[in-house]
Scaffold this active site. Sequence first.
Site, PDB file in Angstrom:
ATOM      1  N   ASP A   1       0.820  -1.221   0.000  1.00 32.69           N
ATOM      2  CA  ASP A   1       0.000   0.000   0.000  1.00 32.69           C
ATOM      3  C   ASP A   1       0.856   1.274   0.000  1.00 32.69           C
ATOM      4  O   ASP A   1       0.836   2.059   0.946  1.00 32.69           O
ATOM      5  CB  ASP A   1      -0.942   0.016   1.205  1.00 32.69           C
ATOM      6  CG  ASP A   1      -2.189  -0.809   0.967  1.00 32.69           C
ATOM      7  OD1 ASP A   1      -2.396  -1.252  -0.182  1.00 32.69           O
ATOM      8  OD2 ASP A   1      -2.969  -0.999   1.913  1.00 32.69           O
TER       9      ASP A   1
ATOM     10  N   GLU B   1     -12.429  -0.584  -3.795  1.00 31.13           N
ATOM     11  CA  GLU B   1     -11.645   0.149  -2.799  1.00 31.13           C
ATOM     12  C   GLU B   1     -10.437   0.817  -3.459  1.00 31.13           C
ATOM     13  O   GLU B   1     -10.247   0.760  -4.674  1.00 31.13           O
ATOM     14  CB  GLU B   1     -11.184  -0.799  -1.688  1.00 31.13           C
ATOM     15  CG  GLU B   1     -10.335  -1.961  -2.158  1.00 31.13           C
ATOM     16  CD  GLU B   1     -10.075  -2.982  -1.066  1.00 31.13           C
ATOM     17  OE1 GLU B   1     -10.607  -2.829   0.043  1.00 31.13           O
ATOM     18  OE2 GLU B   1      -9.326  -3.936  -1.325  1.00 31.13           O
TER      19      GLU B   1
END
EC number: 3.2.1.99
Length: 372
Positions: free
Chosen positions: A59, A252
């Site tokens: 991420d 997402e």
Amino acid sequence: MTVLVALFCLVTWTLCTRIPQYSTQGTQQPQQPEKTPHPHPQPEDAFPPTHATDLKIHDPSIIHVDGTYYSYSVGRHIRIHQAPSLDGPWERTGAVLNADSVIPKGDRKAPWAPQTVHHNDTYYCFYAVSNSGCRDSAIGVATSKSPGPGGWTDHGLLVQSGTGKGSDEHPFTSSNTIDPSVFVGEDGHGYLMFGSFWSGIWQVPLDESLLSVAGDTSSEARQLVYMEKAPLPASKHPNPLCREPSGARPIEGSFLSYHEPWYYLWFSYGKCCKFDTKNLPPPGREYSIRVGRSKSPRGPFVDKQGRDLANGGGEIVYASNRDVYAPGGQGVLTEKSGDILYYHYCRYPVIQEIEVDADLTVNKSTSYDFWV
């Protein structure tokens, strides 16, 4: 319209083994993985190939400041890595926070999915705290006058869902406030995008300080990405904040970028992690990177078939291919040479359900038109 996109790829931490050990010296190329049949084979020219470096990460958020690249990622107090080029060598130099997040919920020690932006001589690092599979979540923000470790101030809560102040207001009554992404236009107006599963991806405007939501969230909130029909079954979790009664919508990781004259909204769709090679999801159900565009940062965003992203649309930009499996968690870095789309992926074969370090890859010479 032709858009130059160089692929800056990050193999996700989640569930990837048989990952070759990469040299951390200079920009030496990694060993090639074993040749293994891909579970969802694609034509060789379907997507650009990848190119690995020495960064282990998950991420990421990437910025470029005065010749140095900074990466921010999930980890204790939000990890910071620095490098003289995208190829590396990358070095972990510290963290954003000097203590646990001041927000009293979720995983305060290791905030999720940070995004760092620079605006008005200040660096803003937006982050999320939550517990996996539940929407009792919050987004916070820290600021600093420099992008490296040290000097960051944790301002705490920006928005939250599930429980706490403001969680009873629209759209926080149905959304999951994680995966923050902030876009600041040339006019100085800032927008916060957020959302994972549940009611999809939302956007609210921020005030000039970027530390608070501007105006009334109930009237100013925009639903940017959603699908009416849930492709996954409903959860039976006893906690109502950890189940989706109408089924799960695997949307997402949004990111908003601008390439004149269009605003591009990127997002991840599908299963991100915890893969078992003996029971992989059906083809197309694993992570892929999708996009829509609009003439306004507020949307609506549509794909090249004209489908609204808020009604199930989304153009597939990058998906599983070669040794790449489940790419997602993307962002865009604008350089003089063009727009660099960066993301993480699992290196196939994925063979166990644990988290392990994985590797940064980059392709800086790929030009493709994903809209034609």
